[in-house]
Scaffold this motif. Structure first.
Motif, PDB file in Angstrom:
ATOM      1  N   SER A 286       0.839  -1.193   0.000  1.00  0.00           N
ATOM      2  CA  SER A 286       0.000   0.000   0.000  1.00  0.00           C
ATOM      3  C   SER A 286       0.876   1.246   0.000  1.00  0.00           C
ATOM      4  O   SER A 286       2.084   1.175   0.221  1.00  0.00           O
ATOM      5  N   ALA A 287       0.216   2.377  -0.263  1.00  0.00           N
ATOM      6  CA  ALA A 287       0.950   3.645  -0.287  1.00  0.00           C
ATOM      7  C   ALA A 287       0.042   4.784   0.152  1.00  0.00           C
ATOM      8  O   ALA A 287      -1.102   4.885  -0.287  1.00  0.00           O
ATOM      9  N   LEU A 288       0.558   5.617   1.002  1.00  0.00           N
ATOM     10  CA  LEU A 288      -0.121   6.831   1.414  1.00  0.00           C
ATOM     11  C   LEU A 288       0.245   7.918   0.417  1.00  0.00           C
ATOM     12  O   LEU A 288       1.431   8.200   0.205  1.00  0.00           O
ATOM     13  N   VAL A 289      -0.752   8.518  -0.224  1.00  0.00           N
ATOM     14  CA  VAL A 289      -0.527   9.561  -1.223  1.00  0.00           C
ATOM     15  C   VAL A 289      -0.467  10.914  -0.517  1.00  0.00           C
ATOM     16  O   VAL A 289      -1.411  11.317   0.165  1.00  0.00           O
ATOM     17  N   ILE A 290       0.655  11.602  -0.684  1.00  0.00           N
ATOM     18  CA  ILE A 290       0.900  12.915  -0.087  1.00  0.00           C
ATOM     19  C   ILE A 290       0.773  13.970  -1.176  1.00  0.00           C
ATOM     20  O   ILE A 290       1.302  13.797  -2.278  1.00  0.00           O
ATOM     21  N   ASP A 291       0.084  15.068  -0.881  1.00  0.00           N
ATOM     22  CA  ASP A 291      -0.060  16.107  -1.903  1.00  0.00           C
ATOM     23  C   ASP A 291       1.259  16.867  -2.065  1.00  0.00           C
ATOM     24  O   ASP A 291       2.140  16.779  -1.215  1.00  0.00           O
ATOM     25  N   PRO A 292       1.399  17.596  -3.190  1.00  0.00           N
ATOM     26  CA  PRO A 292       2.678  18.277  -3.471  1.00  0.00           C
ATOM     27  C   PRO A 292       3.082  19.303  -2.412  1.00  0.00           C
ATOM     28  O   PRO A 292       4.276  19.547  -2.226  1.00  0.00           O
TER      29      PRO A 292
ATOM     30  N   SER B 152      -6.139   5.888  -6.945  1.00  0.00           N
ATOM     31  CA  SER B 152      -6.236   7.351  -6.844  1.00  0.00           C
ATOM     32  C   SER B 152      -6.598   7.995  -8.179  1.00  0.00           C
ATOM     33  O   SER B 152      -7.114   9.110  -8.203  1.00  0.00           O
ATOM     34  N   GLY B 153      -6.272   7.303  -9.266  1.00  0.00           N
ATOM     35  CA  GLY B 153      -6.466   7.884 -10.585  1.00  0.00           C
ATOM     36  C   GLY B 153      -5.392   8.890 -10.952  1.00  0.00           C
ATOM     37  O   GLY B 153      -5.467   9.547 -11.986  1.00  0.00           O
ATOM     38  N   ILE B 154      -4.367   9.023 -10.124  1.00  0.00           N
ATOM     39  CA  ILE B 154      -3.310  10.017 -10.342  1.00  0.00           C
ATOM     40  C   ILE B 154      -2.113   9.366 -11.020  1.00  0.00           C
ATOM     41  O   ILE B 154      -1.543   8.413 -10.496  1.00  0.00           O
ATOM     42  N   GLY B 155      -1.736   9.897 -12.175  1.00  0.00           N
ATOM     43  CA  GLY B 155      -0.515   9.464 -12.838  1.00  0.00           C
ATOM     44  C   GLY B 155       0.660  10.272 -12.331  1.00  0.00           C
ATOM     45  O   GLY B 155       0.499  11.358 -11.771  1.00  0.00           O
ATOM     46  N   GLY B 156       1.853   9.734 -12.500  1.00  0.00           N
ATOM     47  CA  GLY B 156       3.053  10.473 -12.142  1.00  0.00           C
ATOM     48  C   GLY B 156       3.381  10.495 -10.659  1.00  0.00           C
ATOM     49  O   GLY B 156       4.146  11.353 -10.203  1.00  0.00           O
TER      50      GLY B 156
ATOM     51  N   VAL C  99       3.881   7.908  -1.248  1.00  0.00           N
ATOM     52  CA  VAL C  99       4.143   8.460  -2.574  1.00  0.00           C
ATOM     53  C   VAL C  99       3.762   9.933  -2.591  1.00  0.00           C
ATOM     54  O   VAL C  99       2.854  10.355  -1.877  1.00  0.00           O
ATOM     55  N   LEU C 100       4.486  10.680  -3.402  1.00  0.00           N
ATOM     56  CA  LEU C 100       4.185  12.096  -3.589  1.00  0.00           C
ATOM     57  C   LEU C 100       3.422  12.276  -4.891  1.00  0.00           C
ATOM     58  O   LEU C 100       3.801  11.715  -5.932  1.00  0.00           O
ATOM     59  N   ALA C 101       2.354  13.067  -4.830  1.00  0.00           N
ATOM     60  CA  ALA C 101       1.575  13.389  -6.017  1.00  0.00           C
ATOM     61  C   ALA C 101       2.248  14.540  -6.757  1.00  0.00           C
ATOM     62  O   ALA C 101       2.872  15.406  -6.132  1.00  0.00           O
TER      63      ALA C 101
END
Length: 175
Positions: free
Chosen positions: A47-53, A95-99, A129-131
């Protein structure tokens, strides 16, 4: 190198949570199929916690089956080259977020939790992960909702596992 071999190497190199890390390694030693959902004694997940920029919010998913706000994550798949790839794939899909980019330093923490039969345990290897700056998220088939939460909001919506992952991630970020 197989996904199983990568998991063993990653876990041997992970320096925190020594007792739990050993439980993971013992599980894999006893179950050569311990990377896969078919292993009913339990299996490794990523799993991964998505962090905003701006590094002051996290993206959580309202899990369709569990009806809980969680980090992105799930089962390893045969096409996953390693645990990092599995975590990144799951985070991207859910998340649907690429990159997205993995936070350096390997796993942020481990979390073993019971799951309903026929399986018994998820041995989750948790990353962060960083968005990218232009991140636009989307709701996947596995979610009821996907939403950004400020760090101070997470404890009000998520369970202790997510809160501990956020705390460990913030420590890694120096935030």
């Amino acid at each position: 190198m197989s996904l199983y071999d990568d998991a063993v190497l990653v876990l041997k190199g992970y320096e925190d949570q020594a007792d739990l890390r050993q439980d993971y390694l013992d599980h894999l030693a006893a179950h050569p199929d311990g990377m896969w959902k078919a292993c009913h004694a339990g299996h490794v997940t990523a799993s991964a916690l998505v962090i905003d920029p701006t590094r002051d919010r996290v993206l959580l998913t309202l899990h369709r089956k569990l009806r809980m706000w969680l980090q992105m994550g799930g089962h390893c798949e045969p096409g996953d080259a390693d645990l990092e790839s599995a975590a990144l794939r799951e985070a991207t899909e859910e998340s649907g977020i690429g990159g997205l980019s993995l936070l350096p330093g390997g796993p942020v923490r481990l979390d073993r939790h019971p799951i309903p039969p026929p399986c018994n345990w998820h041995y989750d290897v948790q990353y962060a992960v960083l968005a990218p700056p232009d991140a636009l998220h989307a709701v996947s088939d596995e979610s009821l909702d996907v939403r950004w939460f400020g760090y101070d909001e997470v404890a009000d919506v998520a369970d202790g596992s997510v809160v501990r992952l956020l705390e460990a991630t913030r420590a890694r970020l120096g935030a």
